[in-house]
Design a protein around this motif. Structure first.
Motif, PDB file in Angstrom:
ATOM      1  N   TRP A   1       8.991 -55.702 -46.231  1.00 39.06           N
ATOM      2  CA  TRP A   1       7.811 -54.817 -46.813  1.00 39.06           C
ATOM      3  C   TRP A   1       6.596 -55.636 -46.511  1.00 39.06           C
ATOM      4  O   TRP A   1       6.425 -56.730 -46.439  1.00 39.06           O
ATOM      5  CB  TRP A   1       7.947 -54.540 -48.266  1.00 39.06           C
ATOM      6  CG  TRP A   1       9.211 -53.883 -48.710  1.00 39.06           C
ATOM      7  CD1 TRP A   1      10.531 -54.455 -49.260  1.00 39.06           C
ATOM      8  CD2 TRP A   1       9.626 -52.420 -48.379  1.00 39.06           C
ATOM      9  NE1 TRP A   1      11.304 -53.463 -49.379  1.00 39.06           N
ATOM     10  CE2 TRP A   1      10.822 -52.159 -48.961  1.00 39.06           C
ATOM     11  CE3 TRP A   1       8.557 -51.381 -47.829  1.00 39.06           C
ATOM     12  CZ2 TRP A   1      11.426 -50.989 -49.019  1.00 39.06           C
ATOM     13  CZ3 TRP A   1       9.288 -50.119 -48.012  1.00 39.06           C
ATOM     14  CH2 TRP A   1      10.537 -50.055 -48.238  1.00 39.06           C
TER      15      TRP A   1
ATOM     16  N   LEU B   1      14.072 -46.970 -40.162  1.00 40.54           N
ATOM     17  CA  LEU B   1      14.693 -46.907 -41.474  1.00 40.54           C
ATOM     18  C   LEU B   1      14.622 -46.317 -42.717  1.00 40.54           C
ATOM     19  O   LEU B   1      13.164 -45.648 -42.672  1.00 40.54           O
ATOM     20  CB  LEU B   1      14.336 -48.630 -41.829  1.00 40.54           C
ATOM     21  CG  LEU B   1      14.631 -49.709 -40.731  1.00 40.54           C
ATOM     22  CD1 LEU B   1      14.351 -50.927 -41.054  1.00 40.54           C
ATOM     23  CD2 LEU B   1      16.181 -49.603 -40.530  1.00 40.54           C
TER      24      LEU B   1
ATOM     25  N   GLN C   1      11.329 -41.817 -44.165  1.00 38.32           N
ATOM     26  CA  GLN C   1      11.941 -42.686 -43.265  1.00 38.32           C
ATOM     27  C   GLN C   1      10.591 -43.393 -42.791  1.00 38.32           C
ATOM     28  O   GLN C   1       9.566 -42.745 -42.357  1.00 38.32           O
ATOM     29  CB  GLN C   1      12.470 -41.917 -42.095  1.00 38.32           C
ATOM     30  CG  GLN C   1      12.980 -42.511 -40.929  1.00 38.32           C
ATOM     31  CD  GLN C   1      13.938 -41.967 -39.927  1.00 38.32           C
ATOM     32  OE1 GLN C   1      13.350 -40.845 -39.551  1.00 38.32           O
ATOM     33  NE2 GLN C   1      14.934 -42.295 -39.636  1.00 38.32           N
ATOM     34  N   HIS C   2      10.833 -44.699 -42.317  1.00 37.46           N
ATOM     35  CA  HIS C   2       9.605 -45.390 -41.703  1.00 37.46           C
ATOM     36  C   HIS C   2       9.566 -44.943 -40.314  1.00 37.46           C
ATOM     37  O   HIS C   2      10.590 -45.054 -39.364  1.00 37.46           O
ATOM     38  CB  HIS C   2       9.708 -46.753 -41.871  1.00 37.46           C
ATOM     39  CG  HIS C   2       8.508 -47.595 -41.372  1.00 37.46           C
ATOM     40  ND1 HIS C   2       8.689 -48.519 -40.203  1.00 37.46           N
ATOM     41  CD2 HIS C   2       7.306 -47.620 -41.760  1.00 37.46           C
ATOM     42  CE1 HIS C   2       7.588 -49.110 -39.814  1.00 37.46           C
ATOM     43  NE2 HIS C   2       6.754 -48.775 -41.067  1.00 37.46           N
TER      44      HIS C   2
ATOM     45  N   TRP D   1      14.648 -50.715 -51.238  1.00 42.25           N
ATOM     46  CA  TRP D   1      15.077 -51.435 -49.896  1.00 42.25           C
ATOM     47  C   TRP D   1      15.204 -50.858 -48.705  1.00 42.25           C
ATOM     48  O   TRP D   1      14.932 -49.260 -48.785  1.00 42.25           O
ATOM     49  CB  TRP D   1      16.196 -52.465 -50.177  1.00 42.25           C
ATOM     50  CG  TRP D   1      17.620 -51.398 -50.232  1.00 42.25           C
ATOM     51  CD1 TRP D   1      18.271 -51.051 -49.377  1.00 42.25           C
ATOM     52  CD2 TRP D   1      18.122 -50.603 -51.404  1.00 42.25           C
ATOM     53  NE1 TRP D   1      19.306 -50.430 -49.538  1.00 42.25           N
ATOM     54  CE2 TRP D   1      19.241 -50.077 -50.997  1.00 42.25           C
ATOM     55  CE3 TRP D   1      17.834 -50.680 -52.611  1.00 42.25           C
ATOM     56  CZ2 TRP D   1      20.117 -49.145 -51.682  1.00 42.25           C
ATOM     57  CZ3 TRP D   1      18.434 -50.081 -53.592  1.00 42.25           C
ATOM     58  CH2 TRP D   1      19.645 -49.352 -52.934  1.00 42.25           C
ATOM     59  N   LEU D   2      15.190 -51.016 -47.536  1.00 41.33           N
ATOM     60  CA  LEU D   2      15.201 -50.593 -46.348  1.00 41.33           C
ATOM     61  C   LEU D   2      16.797 -50.491 -45.698  1.00 41.33           C
ATOM     62  O   LEU D   2      17.376 -51.403 -45.851  1.00 41.33           O
ATOM     63  CB  LEU D   2      14.053 -51.030 -45.455  1.00 41.33           C
ATOM     64  CG  LEU D   2      12.826 -51.046 -45.813  1.00 41.33           C
ATOM     65  CD1 LEU D   2      12.109 -51.782 -44.681  1.00 41.33           C
ATOM     66  CD2 LEU D   2      12.274 -49.576 -45.302  1.00 41.33           C
ATOM     67  N   SER D   3      17.199 -49.420 -45.018  1.00 35.08           N
ATOM     68  CA  SER D   3      18.461 -49.285 -44.585  1.00 35.08           C
ATOM     69  C   SER D   3      18.433 -48.303 -43.148  1.00 35.08           C
ATOM     70  O   SER D   3      17.529 -47.365 -43.178  1.00 35.08           O
ATOM     71  CB  SER D   3      19.418 -48.827 -45.623  1.00 35.08           C
ATOM     72  OG  SER D   3      20.727 -48.561 -44.970  1.00 35.08           O
ATOM     73  N   SER D   4      19.271 -48.621 -42.449  1.00 33.16           N
ATOM     74  CA  SER D   4      19.285 -47.758 -41.226  1.00 33.16           C
ATOM     75  C   SER D   4      20.234 -46.488 -41.499  1.00 33.16           C
ATOM     76  O   SER D   4      20.263 -45.669 -40.723  1.00 33.16           O
ATOM     77  CB  SER D   4      19.968 -48.581 -39.915  1.00 33.16           C
ATOM     78  OG  SER D   4      21.151 -49.086 -40.123  1.00 33.16           O
TER      79      SER D   4
ATOM     80  N   SER E   1      10.194 -47.986 -37.582  1.00 30.00           N
ATOM     81  CA  SER E   1      11.578 -48.740 -37.344  1.00 30.00           C
ATOM     82  C   SER E   1      12.776 -47.608 -37.409  1.00 30.00           C
ATOM     83  O   SER E   1      14.007 -48.015 -37.228  1.00 30.00           O
ATOM     84  CB  SER E   1      11.640 -49.717 -38.707  1.00 30.00           C
ATOM     85  OG  SER E   1      11.450 -49.092 -39.832  1.00 30.00           O
TER      86      SER E   1
ATOM     87  N   VAL F   1       5.858 -51.485 -43.570  1.00 24.15           N
ATOM     88  CA  VAL F   1       7.046 -52.273 -42.964  1.00 24.15           C
ATOM     89  C   VAL F   1       6.766 -53.113 -41.849  1.00 24.15           C
ATOM     90  O   VAL F   1       6.336 -52.461 -40.647  1.00 24.15           O
ATOM     91  CB  VAL F   1       8.279 -51.370 -42.588  1.00 24.15           C
ATOM     92  CG1 VAL F   1       9.377 -52.179 -42.048  1.00 24.15           C
ATOM     93  CG2 VAL F   1       8.723 -50.588 -43.837  1.00 24.15           C
TER      94      VAL F   1
ATOM     95  N   PHE G   1       5.017 -43.148 -42.561  1.00 22.49           N
ATOM     96  CA  PHE G   1       6.461 -42.648 -43.276  1.00 22.49           C
ATOM     97  C   PHE G   1       6.446 -41.159 -42.866  1.00 22.49           C
ATOM     98  O   PHE G   1       5.578 -40.428 -42.801  1.00 22.49           O
ATOM     99  CB  PHE G   1       6.812 -42.912 -44.603  1.00 22.49           C
ATOM    100  CG  PHE G   1       6.453 -44.371 -45.052  1.00 22.49           C
ATOM    101  CD1 PHE G   1       8.157 -45.183 -44.848  1.00 22.49           C
ATOM    102  CD2 PHE G   1       5.426 -45.267 -45.113  1.00 22.49           C
ATOM    103  CE1 PHE G   1       7.990 -46.367 -45.280  1.00 22.49           C
ATOM    104  CE2 PHE G   1       5.638 -46.451 -45.274  1.00 22.49           C
ATOM    105  CZ  PHE G   1       6.821 -47.124 -45.380  1.00 22.49           C
TER     106      PHE G   1
ATOM    107  N   ILE H   1      13.943 -45.474 -46.743  1.00 20.11           N
ATOM    108  CA  ILE H   1      13.763 -45.976 -48.005  1.00 20.11           C
ATOM    109  C   ILE H   1      14.764 -45.613 -49.038  1.00 20.11           C
ATOM    110  O   ILE H   1      15.103 -44.311 -49.280  1.00 20.11           O
ATOM    111  CB  ILE H   1      12.305 -45.749 -48.541  1.00 20.11           C
ATOM    112  CG1 ILE H   1      11.196 -46.305 -47.711  1.00 20.11           C
ATOM    113  CG2 ILE H   1      12.022 -46.124 -50.090  1.00 20.11           C
ATOM    114  CD1 ILE H   1       9.655 -45.678 -48.112  1.00 20.11           C
TER     115      ILE H   1
END
Length: 112
Positions: free
Chosen positions: A40, A82, A76-77, A107-110, A80, A27, A53, A84
Motif C-alpha cells: 500500500w 489485485l 480491483q487495482h 489487504w490485496l489478493s489476486s 496490478s 499500490v 481502482f 481489495i
C-alpha cells in the motif's frame, strides 16, 4: 468535478481518497529477493497511475468465490489487477486490541 457525488459506474477508474489527509490510496510493486511484492502507499499526487481502482459487479466475475451476502461489487487495482479485501477483527481474537475496540485489516489478493 471531484467534489460532486453520484453513483459509482462499474468498469470506470476511480481514485480512493482519504478525506481527512487529502491523500490517495495506491499500490506499488517492488521486487525483493527475486520476488515481486505489492504494498500500500498513500500519496498526495492525484495524477499517479498507482492510485487507480475499478469497481466491478460481483455477477460478472468468472472466478468461483465466497463473498459476504451483502457484497454487490469488488474493487480491483487497475495496474496490478489485485482485489481489495477488508476484514474486521473482533476484540477477543485480536492480540493488538486497544480498549476493547475491534480492528480492521485491508489487504490485496489476486483472488476474490
Amino acid at each position: 468535478d471531484p467534489w460532486v457525488g453520484g453513483p459509482v459506474e462499474f468498469h470506470r477508474e476511480y481514485r480512493l481518497k482519504h478525506v481527512a489527509t487529502g491523500q490517495y490510496l495506491g499500490v506499488v510493486e517492488r521486487e525483493e529477493n527475486g520476488r515481486i511484492e505489492f504494498d500500500w502507499k498513500m500519496s498526495i499526487k492525484r495524477d499517479d497511475s498507482d492510485n487507480l481502482f475499478v469497481f466491478l459487479p460481483i455477477d460478472q466475475q468468472v472466478q468461483s468465490c465466497v463473498l459476504p451476502s451483502q457484497s454487490f461489487f469488488v474493487i480491483q487495482h487497475r495496474n496490478s489487477a489485485l482485489f481489495i479485501h477488508f476484514h474486521s477483527i473482533e476484540p477477543a481474537a485480536s492480540p493488538r486490541q486497544i480498549g476493547g475496540h475491534h480492528m480492521e485489516q485491508l489487504w490485496l489478493s489476486s483472488q476474490l
